[in-house]
Scaffold this active site. Structure first.
Site, short mmCIF file in Angstrom:
data_model
loop_
_atom_site.label_atom_id
_atom_site.label_comp_id
_atom_site.label_asym_id
_atom_site.label_seq_id
_atom_site.Cartn_x
_atom_site.Cartn_y
_atom_site.Cartn_z
N GLY A 26 -21.56 -119.21 79.12
CA GLY A 26 -21.12 -118.54 80.34
C GLY A 26 -21.77 -117.20 80.57
O GLY A 26 -22.03 -116.80 81.72
N SER A 58 -10.50 -122.67 78.55
CA SER A 58 -10.46 -123.86 79.40
C SER A 58 -11.17 -125.01 78.71
O SER A 58 -11.94 -124.81 77.77
CB SER A 58 -11.12 -123.59 80.76
OG SER A 58 -12.51 -123.35 80.62
N ASP A 111 -18.26 -125.68 68.80
CA ASP A 111 -18.95 -125.53 70.08
C ASP A 111 -20.23 -124.71 69.96
O ASP A 111 -21.22 -124.99 70.64
CB ASP A 111 -18.02 -124.96 71.15
CG ASP A 111 -17.27 -123.70 70.75
OD1 ASP A 111 -17.60 -123.09 69.70
OD2 ASP A 111 -16.33 -123.31 71.48
N ARG A 164 -13.24 -128.92 79.53
CA ARG A 164 -13.94 -129.71 80.54
C ARG A 164 -14.28 -131.08 79.99
O ARG A 164 -14.41 -131.24 78.78
CB ARG A 164 -15.28 -129.05 80.94
CG ARG A 164 -15.19 -127.73 81.64
CD ARG A 164 -15.17 -126.55 80.68
NE ARG A 164 -16.25 -126.52 79.74
CZ ARG A 164 -17.49 -126.10 80.03
NH1 ARG A 164 -17.77 -125.68 81.26
NH2 ARG A 164 -18.42 -126.08 79.11
#
Length: 473
Positions: free
Chosen positions: A408, A15, A235, A17
């Site tokens: 996460g 995903s 990331d 964001r």
């Protein structure tokens, strides 16, 4: 007077964001403005990323962000997963970028290792052997390389579409296998040796570099103009930058689809022991090195839930996983853990059956029922993370007294407690949004809102969030 507003575009493997951040009263405040799925697309020639759909969602997120700010955002930074890229000619994208889980890559591995041995390659690029590293993918392209003028990694391609400027941010470049970890520059000799045209490699920029402002048509589409800042666009590099550590005696687990486990060093570790342990040397912010190993991460859980609930939405799977984790925590655990890094678990597909077969083929007792399978995955991940952190400390000759879990996985209390229990070290969990935070604060530092020193980002993270502590039982 309204505070400056920064936008982090954080593109993950499942995903994406858009996060809005401001600094007020010495603390970073952030909110999610938009979230969108990132689903791969399988077509006749393999598995690809829908990068055009992602770009559309990024633009929509920036439009929404413009409405959330009283003025206009000061800047935007883009980070994403590593290694994948688009090939460009005349400013145009030559086809959808391949997904790193596509099975074409072995041909590239064979081609590269026909030109340079694995031992020599590690001595040149310092990378863990992963068959999907960019240089292997490029070597598998064949004649497509003859058509291309530039190779842009995913965040650099997004930046090009926003600004018209082609460049490659250095931390993400360090994951390609084509960067010299000693100098931080492209290894053009290595590129030529393995058949990759050096002209494909765009000029390098450091985190904190202003790339350009938005192109006119993009500014019109999102409702305002602002600067694009190169952040630590891998990331994991942004996530590690936002580890709220106060010293150097820590290991980190950046836990999402992958678990990136390691320590931060002042320079690369290129020893035979590091190569034998399959560790990698990737660039971090402020010239640091992330000595780490890729460990199969929450992919094992997400793919397991996908197998059990193929028609369910992401939110339905998330709710089901929470219930299963609660059930799993109540179980006594007496199974052997499995090797989460076994290549059998890499491809998409029926994960529970592959786990079952792993135990069956070794005549081990297999987990029974969904809760026990989830518990088995969690315990196996925790063992792999703990073992990898210990090896990283040994390779770096570093004392490690605490493990920081960010991303996460920091929300998974069962996993964090299992890491503490299996490592014998305290675990500090959080922040969950470490990648976006590192992205936002790199922009703020580049624009002078926080001090321009190596510790300023972590000091502000520590002031803005409170990790959850798990002590070994």
């Amino acid at each position: 007077m309204n505070p400056r507003a920064y936008a982090a575009v954080d593109l993950g493997a499942t995903s994406g964001r858009v996060i809005l951040g401001t600094i007020e009263d010495g603390r970073l405040r952030w909110q999610q403005v938009s979230r969108f799925p990132n689903e791969p697309v399988r077509i006749a020639d393999g598995l690809h990323w829908d990068l055009l759909g992602l770009y559309r969602d990024v633009l929509e997120g920036l439009r929404l962000l413009r409405r959330e700010t009283a003025g206009r955002p000061t800047s935007v930074g883009i980070d994403s997963w590593a290694v994948d890229y688009g090939l460009m000619r005349g400013g145009r994208l030559l086809g959808l970028p391949y997904h790193y889980r596509d099975d074409r890559v072995q041909a590239g591995v064979d081609r590269v290792h026909g030109s340079i041995s694995p031992e020599q390659l590690f001595a040149r690029n310092g990378l863990q052997h992963l068959p999907f590293n960019t240089l292997f993918q490029l070597a598998a392209e064949g004649t497509m390389l003859d058509c291309a003028e530039r190779m842009l990694l995913v965040p650099d391609l997004m930046t090009f579409w926003l600004t018209g400027v082609m460049s490659t941010e250095r931390t993400n470049a360090s994951t390609t296998g084509l960067l010299d970890p000693r100098t931080g520059e492209w290894d053009l000799t290595l590129a030529e040796r393995v058949g990759i045209p050096p002209a494909l490699l765009a000029p390098l920029v450091d985190p904190g570099t202003r790339v350009a402002s938005l192109k006119g048509e993009v500014a019109a589409a999102v409702g305002g103009d602002f600067d694009v800042i190169a952040v630590a666009s891998h990331d994991t590099a942004s996530a590690v930058a936002a580890v709220p550590a106060t010293g150097s005696d820590f290991a980190y687990v950046s836990c999402g689809t992958w678990g990136l486990v390691g320590v931060e060093t002042d320079g690369p570790v290129l020893s035979g022991a590091a190569r034998a342990a399959n560790f990698t040397n990737e660039g971090g912010i402020d010239g640091t090195t992330r000595l780490l190993r890729n460990v199969m991460g929450l992919w094992l859980l997400s793919e397991t839930l996908r197998s059990w609930m193929p028609s369910a939405s992401v939110s339905e799977r998330t709710a089901s996983l929470k219930r299963l984790l609660d059930e799993a925590a109540k179980l006594s655990f007496d199974l052997e853990v499995f090797d989460v890094n076994d290549p059998v678990f890499f491809a998409p597909g029926d994960m529970p059956s592959r786990i079952d077969e792993w135990y069956r083929s070794r005549s081990e007792r297999r987990p029974r029922g969904r809760a026990e399978i989830v518990r088995c995955i969690v315990e196996s991940l925790a063992q792999a993370f703990s073992d990898t952190a210990a090896v990283a400390a040994r390779l770096a000759d570093r004392e490690v007294n605490v493990i920081h879990v960010v991303g996460g996985g920091s929300q998974n209390a069962l996993l964090c407690q299992a890491i503490a229990d299996r490592s014998g070290l305290s675990v500090l969990a959080g922040p969950t949004e470490a990648t976006a935070i590192g992205n936002l604060l790199t922009q703020a530092r580049a624009l002078g809102e926080i001090p321009d020193d190596a510790g300023s980002i972590r000091r502000l993270v520590s002031a803005s969030s409170r990790p959850v502590r798990y002590d070994p039982r």
